[in-house]
Design a protein around this motif. Sequence first.
Motif, PDB file in Angstrom:
ATOM      1  N   LEU A 124     -12.301   2.255  21.253  1.00 38.63           N
ATOM      2  CA  LEU A 124     -10.748   2.381  21.016  1.00 38.63           C
ATOM      3  C   LEU A 124     -10.148   1.596  19.935  1.00 38.63           C
ATOM      4  O   LEU A 124     -10.762   0.425  19.705  1.00 38.63           O
ATOM      5  N   ARG A 125      -9.516   2.405  19.397  1.00 39.20           N
ATOM      6  CA  ARG A 125      -8.718   1.502  18.190  1.00 39.20           C
ATOM      7  C   ARG A 125      -7.234   1.378  18.381  1.00 39.20           C
ATOM      8  O   ARG A 125      -6.604   2.628  18.729  1.00 39.20           O
ATOM      9  N   LEU A 126      -6.498   0.341  18.151  1.00 34.22           N
ATOM     10  CA  LEU A 126      -4.987   0.327  18.352  1.00 34.22           C
ATOM     11  C   LEU A 126      -4.430   0.919  17.085  1.00 34.22           C
ATOM     12  O   LEU A 126      -4.639   0.518  16.192  1.00 34.22           O
ATOM     13  N   ILE A 127      -3.299   1.839  17.464  1.00 33.86           N
ATOM     14  CA  ILE A 127      -2.793   2.266  16.364  1.00 33.86           C
ATOM     15  C   ILE A 127      -1.553   1.597  16.145  1.00 33.86           C
ATOM     16  O   ILE A 127      -1.031   1.198  15.190  1.00 33.86           O
ATOM     17  N   TYR A 128      -0.402   1.534  17.423  1.00 34.48           N
ATOM     18  CA  TYR A 128       0.958   0.811  17.411  1.00 34.48           C
ATOM     19  C   TYR A 128       0.893   0.231  18.626  1.00 34.48           C
ATOM     20  O   TYR A 128       0.376   0.511  19.482  1.00 34.48           O
ATOM     21  N   TYR A 129       1.661  -0.803  18.556  1.00 37.07           N
ATOM     22  CA  TYR A 129       2.194  -1.491  19.911  1.00 37.07           C
ATOM     23  C   TYR A 129       3.663  -1.775  19.801  1.00 37.07           C
ATOM     24  O   TYR A 129       4.248  -2.041  18.713  1.00 37.07           O
ATOM     25  N   SER A 130       4.086  -2.098  20.921  1.00 38.49           N
ATOM     26  CA  SER A 130       5.675  -2.720  20.975  1.00 38.49           C
ATOM     27  C   SER A 130       5.812  -3.661  22.062  1.00 38.49           C
ATOM     28  O   SER A 130       5.194  -3.535  23.154  1.00 38.49           O
ATOM     29  N   ARG A 189      -6.466   5.406  19.881  1.00 40.97           N
ATOM     30  CA  ARG A 189      -7.192   6.384  19.626  1.00 40.97           C
ATOM     31  C   ARG A 189      -8.524   6.241  20.058  1.00 40.97           C
ATOM     32  O   ARG A 189      -9.150   5.153  19.564  1.00 40.97           O
ATOM     33  N   GLN A 190      -9.383   7.347  20.645  1.00 41.83           N
ATOM     34  CA  GLN A 190     -10.605   7.067  20.951  1.00 41.83           C
ATOM     35  C   GLN A 190     -11.478   8.052  20.432  1.00 41.83           C
ATOM     36  O   GLN A 190     -11.195   9.237  20.664  1.00 41.83           O
ATOM     37  N   ASP A 191     -12.473   7.770  19.588  1.00 42.92           N
ATOM     38  CA  ASP A 191     -13.333   8.627  18.756  1.00 42.92           C
ATOM     39  C   ASP A 191     -14.688   8.292  19.267  1.00 42.92           C
ATOM     40  O   ASP A 191     -14.914   6.898  19.083  1.00 42.92           O
ATOM     41  N   ASP A 215       5.026  -2.712  16.185  1.00 44.55           N
ATOM     42  CA  ASP A 215       4.082  -3.308  15.119  1.00 44.55           C
ATOM     43  C   ASP A 215       3.043  -2.477  14.777  1.00 44.55           C
ATOM     44  O   ASP A 215       2.482  -1.871  15.869  1.00 44.55           O
ATOM     45  N   LYS A 216       2.412  -2.622  13.888  1.00 42.35           N
ATOM     46  CA  LYS A 216       1.085  -1.919  13.422  1.00 42.35           C
ATOM     47  C   LYS A 216      -0.033  -2.410  14.198  1.00 42.35           C
ATOM     48  O   LYS A 216      -0.525  -3.721  14.223  1.00 42.35           O
ATOM     49  N   GLY A 217      -1.135  -1.496  14.366  1.00 38.67           N
ATOM     50  CA  GLY A 217      -2.310  -2.069  15.033  1.00 38.67           C
ATOM     51  C   GLY A 217      -3.378  -1.993  13.889  1.00 38.67           C
ATOM     52  O   GLY A 217      -3.055  -2.060  12.677  1.00 38.67           O
ATOM     53  N   GLU A 218      -4.418  -1.490  14.316  1.00 37.90           N
ATOM     54  CA  GLU A 218      -5.576  -1.411  13.275  1.00 37.90           C
ATOM     55  C   GLU A 218      -5.538  -0.161  12.422  1.00 37.90           C
ATOM     56  O   GLU A 218      -6.021  -0.297  11.208  1.00 37.90           O
ATOM     57  N   VAL A 219      -5.271   0.838  12.995  1.00 36.72           N
ATOM     58  CA  VAL A 219      -5.017   2.350  12.176  1.00 36.72           C
ATOM     59  C   VAL A 219      -3.946   2.916  12.347  1.00 36.72           C
ATOM     60  O   VAL A 219      -3.602   3.981  12.830  1.00 36.72           O
TER      61      VAL A 219
END
Lengths: 112, 113
Positions: free
Chosen positions: B43-49, B36-38, B56-60
């Motif tokens: 840019l902040r990582l939410i989830y990744y695969s 997500r970009q605010d 797996d979970k990211g930062e937020v």
Amino acid sequence: GESVGLHLPTLSVQEGDNSIINCAYSNSASDYFIWYKQESGKGPQFIIDIRSNMDKRQGQRVTVLLNKTVKHLSLQIAATQPGDSAVYFCAAPEGAGNMLTFGGGTRLMVKP
Amino acid sequence: DAGITQSPRYKITETGRQVTLMCHQTWSHSYMFWYRQDLGHGLRLIYYSAAADITDKGEVPDGYVVSRSKTENFPLTLESATRSQTSVYFCASSESGHPYEQYFGPGTRLTVT
């Protein structure tokens, strides 16, 4: 907290001049750094990367310099063109799953 | 068309509604990501695969759910949207040997009213 950060939120340069965008990092164990470019209304685009065993890497009109002593890297754009106008992000792998953490971005504005 | 696509490009939803953002890539890349970009946060990582059926979970990650039953698709669901989830969402993918050289989609602008 953020471990990669850019020095200036906005940089304005004259067309044809060289641009230098700076980034500082705090984690001395970081061994890989990446620069992304994001044009207005688009997703980020990979530009160039550099590993910590290098001091310099060159691409097409771009050069990245890495100074591990002061934990600083820079992106140099030669002969800046209007198409270079964008937000530039430095990023490094860390945090969750050692995935990328992005800096806040520097907006490069090119004056004609 | 080849590449990475996101849908919808724009979405307005109400607080409490469930909304799913779609991401599709045609490269058969192993890795896929949601950011997500605010303003003020980059840019902040939410989830990744890293592969199908591995996420797996990211930062937020709070308030978001992902799944990856097929390599090419990586939907992001907001189970009960909140105003704080108003943002621009980017999906990205990368090859297994180059997880940090990511290819980003065009983004989805989500507004939660």
